[in-house]
Scaffold this active site. Structure first.
Site, PDB file in Angstrom:
ATOM      1  N   GLU A  87      -9.951   6.142   2.558  1.00 26.48           N
ATOM      2  CA  GLU A  87     -10.937   5.135   3.356  1.00 26.48           C
ATOM      3  C   GLU A  87      -9.943   4.135   3.712  1.00 26.48           C
ATOM      4  OE1 GLU A  87      -9.995   5.104   0.122  1.00 26.48           O
ATOM      5  OE2 GLU A  87      -9.476   3.087  -0.229  1.00 26.48           O
TER       6      GLU A  87
ATOM      7  N   LYS B 128       0.846  -1.322  -0.091  1.00 27.29           N
ATOM      8  CA  LYS B 128      -0.240  -0.125   0.205  1.00 27.29           C
ATOM      9  C   LYS B 128       0.984   1.471  -0.076  1.00 27.29           C
ATOM     10  CE  LYS B 128      -4.243  -1.741   0.319  1.00 27.29           C
ATOM     11  NZ  LYS B 128      -5.086  -1.428  -0.993  1.00 27.29           N
TER      12      LYS B 128
ATOM     13  N   SER C 117       1.776  -9.691  -0.997  1.00 27.46           N
ATOM     14  CA  SER C 117       1.686  -8.472  -0.882  1.00 27.46           C
ATOM     15  C   SER C 117       1.782  -7.905   0.390  1.00 27.46           C
ATOM     16  CB  SER C 117       0.174  -8.294  -1.374  1.00 27.46           C
ATOM     17  OG  SER C 117      -0.835  -8.769  -0.575  1.00 27.46           O
TER      18      SER C 117
END
Lengths: 397, 260
Positions: free
Chosen positions: A112, A90, A379
């Protein structure tokens, strides 16, 4: 292939810009400025510097020898996005978009978050770059991920709890959009995945495609050839697009996305919009969604909060439509198997999201056979999931 | 079409339009039907019929709750059509505009949605998450079924965008008074709204109504000084628990503000 667009802001039939008129100017402006900034080398050198010395890029491509031997099929490599600062891919996007925010002269961002990973990564980038940060999080998610709420606050972000709708990620996006509509003149919206109105799916993909670029170079160095398959989990789809994108034109490389099958597609309790959904329009984009026959969006379920979203990025919808990528599912139970398997064989505890890709990779590796090469996009790391998994396993391993 | 003719007849009487919104199924289908009737009796010129959606991003807290309650009650498209038909039967001279988000329209099917709406007495559609750039498909369906498609404009719509909106919109445009969501507000940025209406008039000859935030007769009057009408919604949703008589007298009072 990726240039094969029929209409501006679309990937084939998917994408577009379905938002209230108030946001149209902001999206036009964002698109225009982004196009400008994209060609500005000083932007990329600033971003690449931060990615290197702050986030920890490039991430290693690790040959998972033990897992490979255990499975007895193709050679399995792990792209270690889990080693990045804040624990997942991220941060690639939030650093990029936070820098973008400064370049478009805005001093406030909204974001969000579902599980809290994107919220934490946004709060982190904003702390680093001195930007005011408001994170919207569903009440239900905030309860499940109390620690991440605290983490975001510690990083200086304001966390606003969303009590509307299903009180989860989709409602947090609704609320962030409402804030953005209201404060659009000084606020940028750092969307966390390759979803939303154009140009977000493109911007987020551009900031995540470094995963695939590095992977390609690293696998060529290690093996002297491209992999037979690349596999990644798909919620909104940012880590998957990130690793797929560089391989889209290498048509012999299979691109495999893994959706959250929850309790099983047949139970209706899942979050697999490409496998169990239909075409619709939500959050500014035309894509696949879990919805009823009158277009009301349905509640989703997944053991992994990061995949618990009723839609998917439009570029994935397009890749599925043209048959370039395939999308499989993994149930909650299987994901937990993947979680345990990688922990035991390699000493790497994956995020529950990534565990979906790990367990399906086992089948693909067997299918490919010993001559094959497979890359899993790992990830994120599993630290955030320890408490939940411990509860599910009743503390017994 | 019907909505355009309404503006012409209002003009002849030196009146501006009072457009009133209410949600089907809030707090239940029967009560919402009765409330919509009282809105008609109170003298609304155009009625906006709300169809609930699970993710109403353009709405503030008041109308969000109406969406949620209506969906919990199990309200479906057929209920919206039923209520529309009843209202049209009782008030044949009041144009009805159906307001919902794009996904229900898209998923039910553009042509099917428009045909059924038309058959139930609906004259037009307002879809707040459909900007002019994405409106071509729906526009084709509304045109062939004889419905108007009303586009929204915003304080952030610059000159070129106002032109696009004017090109696409049928009969009238709906100017959102503030950047933000629906919901009654104590104060309105009147100067900015007036400036936007004036800018719009240099580009477009179609009537323009102003909505979002309007919460009393004073607001109605102030806006009607320069616009062709006002839209009220959240105000009426808030009054729902006071009953249909309270809503009827509120609408009557607001309507007075539109008469010159």
């Amino acid at each position: 292939m990726q240039n094969n667009r029929t209409k501006k802001g679309y990937f084939g039939d998917f994408g577009g810009r379905f938002v209230p008129e108030t946001l149209m100017y902001a999206l036009e402006e964002l698109e225009e400025k982004y196009e400008e900034i994209k060609r500005d080398e000083s932007f990329w050198s600033e971003l690449n510097y931060l990615l290197r010395v702050y986030a920890g890029r490039p991430t290693p491509l690790f040959f998972a020898k033990n897992l490979t031997e255990y499975v007895g099929g193709a050679k399995i490599y792990l792209k270690r996005e889990d080693l990045l600062h804040t624990g997942a891919h991220k941060i690639n996007n939030t650093l990029g978009q936070a820098l973008l925010t400064k370049r478009i002269n805005k001093n406030r961002v909204v974001a969000e978050t579902g599980a809290g990973q994107h919220g934490v990564a946004t709060a982190t980038a904003c702390a680093l770059l001195g930007i005011d940060c408001v994170v919207y999080m569903g009440e239900e998610d905030a309860r499940r991920q109390e620690l991440n709420v605290f983490r975001m606050k510690l990083l200086g972000a304001e966390v606003r709890i969303v009590k509307s709708g299903s009180r989860t990620l989709k409602d947090a996006i609704n609320e962030a959009l409402r804030d953005w509509v209201t404060n659009v003149e000084n606020t940028h919206y750092i969307l966390g995945s390759v979803v939303g109105p154009h140009p977000f799916p493109t911007i987020v993909r551009d900031f995540q495609k470094i995963i695939g670029e590095e992977t390609k170079q690293q696998i060529l160095e290690a093996e002297g050839r491209l992999p037979d398959a690349v596999i990644a989990c798909v919620g909104g789809g940012s880590n998957a697009i990130g690793i797929f994108y560089s391989f889209i034109n290498d048509e012999h490389v299979r691109l495999i996305g893994v959706e959250a099958g929850g309790m099983g597609i047949e139970t209706g309790k899942h979050a697999a919009s490409l496998n169990g959904g239909s075409v619709g329009v939500l959050h500014g984009m035309k894509s696949y969604f879990l919805q009823d026959e009158e277009g009301q969006i349905m509640n989703t379920h997944s053991v992994s909060a990061g995949l618990d979203y009723p839609g998917v990025g439009p570029e994935h919808a397009y890749l599925k439509e043209i048959g370039r990528a395939e999308y499989l599912t993994v149930t909650d139970e299987e994901a937990l198997e993947g979680f345990k398997l990688l922990s035991k064989t390699e000493g790497i505890i994956p995020a529950l999201e990534s565990a979906h890709a790990v367990i399906r990779a086992v089948d693909v590796a067997r299918e490919l056979g010993k001559e094959g090469i497979l890359v899993i996009n790992l990830s994120g790391r599993g630290d955030k999931d320890m408490y939940q998994v411990m509860k599910i396993m009743n503390g017994k391993v | 079409m019907e909505i355009g003719r309404k503006f012409e007849s209002l003009k002849e009487n030196s009146e501006k339009a009072l457009v009133a919104y209410f949600m089907v199924g809030y707090p239940d289908v029967y009560t919402s039907l009765k409330i919509l009737e009282s809105i008609g009796e109170g003298g609304a010129d155009i009625i906006e019929i709300g169809m609930p959606f699970s993710d109403p991003v353009a709405d503030g807290p008041t109308i969000q709750i109406a969406h949620e309650v209506a969906l919990e009650r199990g309200v479906r498209f057929k209920d919206v059509l039923y209520v529309s038909e009843k209202i049209k039967g009782k008030f044949p001279h009041i144009p009805l505009i159906l307001m919902t988000y794009y996904n229900p329209v898209f998923r039910i099917g553009l042509r099917d949605f428009c045909r059924k709406s038309k058959d139930a007495g609906i004259s037009g559609l307002i879809v707040p998450d459909l900007p002019p750039e994405e409106a071509d498909d729906l526009k084709e369906a509304t045109s062939s079924e004889g419905l108007s498609l009303v586009m929204l404009a915003s304080p952030t719509s610059h000159h070129e965008r106002l032109r696009k909106i004017c090109d696409k919109t049928d009969d009238m445009a709906y100017l959102v008074s503030v950047t933000g969501t629906t919901g009654a507000r104590d104060e309105l940025p009147l100067k900015r709204i007036k400036g936007k209406v004036e800018e719009y008039r240099t580009i477009c000859s179609k009537p323009i109504v102003v909505g979002f935030g309007i919460s009393n007769r004073v607001h109605v009057r102030q806006i009607c000084e320069f616009a062709d009408g006002v839209v009220v919604g959240s105000l009426l949703i808030k009054l729902a628990d006071k009953g249909k008589d309270a809503i009827r007298s509120m609408v009557r009072d607001l309507k007075e503000g539109t008469k010159f």
